[in-house]
Design an enzyme around this catalytic site. Structure first.
Site, PDB file in Angstrom:
ATOM      1  N   TYR A   1      38.579 -54.680  -2.895  1.00 44.15           N
ATOM      2  CA  TYR A   1      38.688 -53.341  -2.321  1.00 44.15           C
ATOM      3  C   TYR A   1      40.059 -52.752  -2.652  1.00 44.15           C
ATOM      4  O   TYR A   1      41.097 -53.302  -2.263  1.00 44.15           O
ATOM      5  CB  TYR A   1      38.486 -53.360  -0.806  1.00 44.15           C
ATOM      6  CG  TYR A   1      37.108 -53.802  -0.356  1.00 44.15           C
ATOM      7  CD1 TYR A   1      36.027 -53.874  -1.231  1.00 44.15           C
ATOM      8  CD2 TYR A   1      36.870 -54.155   0.969  1.00 44.15           C
ATOM      9  CE1 TYR A   1      34.770 -54.280  -0.815  1.00 44.15           C
ATOM     10  CE2 TYR A   1      35.607 -54.557   1.402  1.00 44.15           C
ATOM     11  CZ  TYR A   1      34.567 -54.625   0.506  1.00 44.15           C
ATOM     12  OH  TYR A   1      33.327 -55.034   0.931  1.00 44.15           O
ATOM     13  N   SER A   8      27.210 -62.630   0.108  1.00 45.85           N
ATOM     14  CA  SER A   8      26.850 -61.218   0.186  1.00 45.85           C
ATOM     15  C   SER A   8      25.857 -60.879  -0.914  1.00 45.85           C
ATOM     16  O   SER A   8      26.084 -61.200  -2.083  1.00 45.85           O
ATOM     17  CB  SER A   8      28.101 -60.339   0.037  1.00 45.85           C
ATOM     18  OG  SER A   8      27.764 -58.962   0.070  1.00 45.85           O
ATOM     19  N   GLN A  62      25.754 -60.992   3.728  1.00 43.31           N
ATOM     20  CA  GLN A  62      26.165 -59.609   3.976  1.00 43.31           C
ATOM     21  C   GLN A  62      25.422 -58.681   3.008  1.00 43.31           C
ATOM     22  O   GLN A  62      25.874 -58.424   1.902  1.00 43.31           O
ATOM     23  CB  GLN A  62      27.679 -59.448   3.812  1.00 43.31           C
ATOM     24  CG  GLN A  62      28.176 -58.089   4.262  1.00 43.31           C
ATOM     25  CD  GLN A  62      29.687 -57.961   4.221  1.00 43.31           C
ATOM     26  OE1 GLN A  62      30.207 -57.008   3.653  1.00 43.31           O
ATOM     27  NE2 GLN A  62      30.400 -58.908   4.818  1.00 43.31           N
ATOM     28  N   SER A  93      26.632 -50.650   5.408  1.00 46.27           N
ATOM     29  CA  SER A  93      26.047 -49.320   5.246  1.00 46.27           C
ATOM     30  C   SER A  93      24.861 -49.063   6.171  1.00 46.27           C
ATOM     31  O   SER A  93      23.819 -48.566   5.728  1.00 46.27           O
ATOM     32  CB  SER A  93      25.614 -49.099   3.788  1.00 46.27           C
ATOM     33  OG  SER A  93      25.430 -47.736   3.526  1.00 46.27           O
ATOM     34  N   ALA A 125      23.748 -45.603   5.930  1.00 44.73           N
ATOM     35  CA  ALA A 125      23.420 -45.184   4.561  1.00 44.73           C
ATOM     36  C   ALA A 125      24.505 -44.288   3.977  1.00 44.73           C
ATOM     37  O   ALA A 125      24.252 -43.171   3.522  1.00 44.73           O
ATOM     38  CB  ALA A 125      22.061 -44.505   4.509  1.00 44.73           C
ATOM     39  N   ARG A 128      31.823 -38.528   2.048  1.00 42.84           N
ATOM     40  CA  ARG A 128      31.674 -39.549   1.017  1.00 42.84           C
ATOM     41  C   ARG A 128      30.972 -38.999  -0.222  1.00 42.84           C
ATOM     42  O   ARG A 128      31.290 -39.363  -1.346  1.00 42.84           O
ATOM     43  CB  ARG A 128      30.899 -40.753   1.569  1.00 42.84           C
ATOM     44  CG  ARG A 128      30.756 -41.896   0.579  1.00 42.84           C
ATOM     45  CD  ARG A 128      30.565 -43.221   1.272  1.00 42.84           C
ATOM     46  NE  ARG A 128      31.760 -43.603   1.994  1.00 42.84           N
ATOM     47  CZ  ARG A 128      31.856 -44.713   2.743  1.00 42.84           C
ATOM     48  NH1 ARG A 128      30.814 -45.513   2.857  1.00 42.84           N
ATOM     49  NH2 ARG A 128      32.967 -45.010   3.368  1.00 42.84           N
ATOM     50  N   GLN A 156      35.388 -41.537  14.440  1.00 45.50           N
ATOM     51  CA  GLN A 156      34.173 -42.133  13.900  1.00 45.50           C
ATOM     52  C   GLN A 156      33.976 -43.540  14.456  1.00 45.50           C
ATOM     53  O   GLN A 156      32.849 -43.953  14.740  1.00 45.50           O
ATOM     54  CB  GLN A 156      34.233 -42.174  12.376  1.00 45.50           C
ATOM     55  CG  GLN A 156      34.147 -40.818  11.711  1.00 45.50           C
ATOM     56  CD  GLN A 156      34.325 -40.901  10.208  1.00 45.50           C
ATOM     57  OE1 GLN A 156      35.073 -41.734   9.702  1.00 45.50           O
ATOM     58  NE2 GLN A 156      33.631 -40.031   9.479  1.00 45.50           N
ATOM     59  N   ASN A 197      30.661 -44.623  16.656  1.00 48.59           N
ATOM     60  CA  ASN A 197      29.738 -45.671  16.214  1.00 48.59           C
ATOM     61  C   ASN A 197      29.679 -46.861  17.158  1.00 48.59           C
ATOM     62  O   ASN A 197      28.636 -47.509  17.292  1.00 48.59           O
ATOM     63  CB  ASN A 197      30.120 -46.152  14.812  1.00 48.59           C
ATOM     64  CG  ASN A 197      29.810 -45.119  13.742  1.00 48.59           C
ATOM     65  OD1 ASN A 197      28.978 -44.250  13.933  1.00 48.59           O
ATOM     66  ND2 ASN A 197      30.494 -45.218  12.613  1.00 48.59           N
TER      67      ASN A 197
END
Length: 334
Positions: free
Chosen positions: A54, A152, A177, A206, A209, A228, A291, A295
């Site tokens: 990342y 993952s 994952q 996600s 999504a 995004r 956010q 969430n």
């Protein structure tokens, strides 16, 4: 915040995991990232997920700096290895013993910790013998640099083979994952049944999504500034699969369902994935602290059968369900 066991282990993690893919070191500035992590901590999130790839290692550095000073025993810190980092040389990728051993050292240094709670194979490496990979992971665990092993986006067969080798080596492979949401259900037919059998949990990424399930994108409408879908650093490419008018129109049908449940659309999406008993935690990212606060309200929510049926009626026919979509690269990205 509610907590769930991760796989067939004694490790409990928060139902909401804070992840920093596409945000820390990339989409948001460091001070905003700091505020987002602090918001997560304030809301009771104890589980944090990152990866060396990342922002080409910068995301780990940012997370390590923000979490510095927190009581380490009260946190669960996860990272991953596979994709190219650094100068991206011929051995700077994959799941070879060399790359794993060098990568764990770099991750620990950047995260400013002596160990990670979960070290994950970011993809399956078709070019390295699985025995070599699992032996390297076993040595990382025995050295005290990771407590548990995860993967993952592995398919059912890869999970079975990896789990069998881990068991032989005396280590715990306890998680996968994958991507999972109302619109992306490819794990349901094969990966989830295999995982239940093996004692593996899903930590799903996600669940909203890439923001589509918030309802902020409208058919034929302009892209919201800072969203995004408008992000040229990688976000727009990842979200493109959902940016179809038929999908966006169907998503609008979720708004009254969320209202009837007393939830925002984002909360409904996160709560939906958490209804799957094989899901231990839903990964959320954030570019703003609010956010995170929004969430996290999905934790502990129970959606009744009628609500689940209404969701299926609204978007189920457009959901991707092909288990073949759960696969790793055919060759390393060198």
């Amino acid at each position: 915040m509610e907590f769930r066991y991760l796989g067939n282990s004694g490790l409990k993690i928060s139902e909401i995991t804070y992840g920093n893919w596409l945000t820390h070191g990339s989409q948001v500035e460091n001070d905003v990232a700091t505020h987002c992590v602090h918001a997560a901590l304030d809301e009771g999130i104890t589980t944090f997920d990152t990866a060396d790839v990342y922002a080409n290692t910068v995301a780990e550095e940012v997370l390590g700096n923000v979490l510095k000073g927190q009581r380490r025993q009260s946190l669960e810190i996860f990272t991953k290895v596979y994709f190219p980092t650094g100068p991206k040389g011929h051995n700077d990728t994959g799941l070879s013993r060399k790359h794993i051993m060098e990568s764990i050292e770099g991750s620990l240094r950047r995260l400013q910790t002596d160990y990670v709670d979960l070290y994950q194979a970011h993809r399956f490496d078709v070019e390295t013998p699985l025995e070599e990979t699992m032996q390297a992971f076993a040595d990382v665990v025995r050295a005290g640099k990771a407590l548990y092993i995860g993967v993952s986006e592995w398919n059912a067969q890869q999970l079975r083979e990896g789990h069998a080798l881990a068991k032989e080596l005396g280590i715990s492979l306890i998680s996968n994952q994958p991507q999972y949401s109302m619109l992306w259900r490819v794990i349901e037919s094969e990966v989830v049944p295999a995982s239940k059998e093996l004692g593996i949990s899903q930590i799903v990424w996600s669940p909203v999504a890439q923001g589509v399930l918030t309802g902020k994108y409208r058919p034929g409408g302009e892209l919201p500034a800072g969203s995004r879908a408008a992000d040229s650093k990688g976000g727009a490419e990842m979200i493109s699969r959902f940016m179809r008018d038929d999908v966006l129109a169907a998503v609008q049908l979720l708004e009254p369902i969320a209202e009837d449940a007393g939830l925002t659309m984002a909360q409904l999406a996160v709560a939906w994935v958490l209804q799957n008993p094989n899901v231990a935690s839903a990964l959320i990212g954030a570019s703003r602290p609010e956010q995170v606060r929004d969430n996290v309200r999905a934790a502990g929510v129970t959606l009744d059968e009628a609500t689940m049926a209404r969701v299926d009626e609204a978007v189920g026919r457009l959901a991707e369900r092909d288990p073949g979509k759960t696969r790793s690269p055919e060759a390393r990205l060198a």
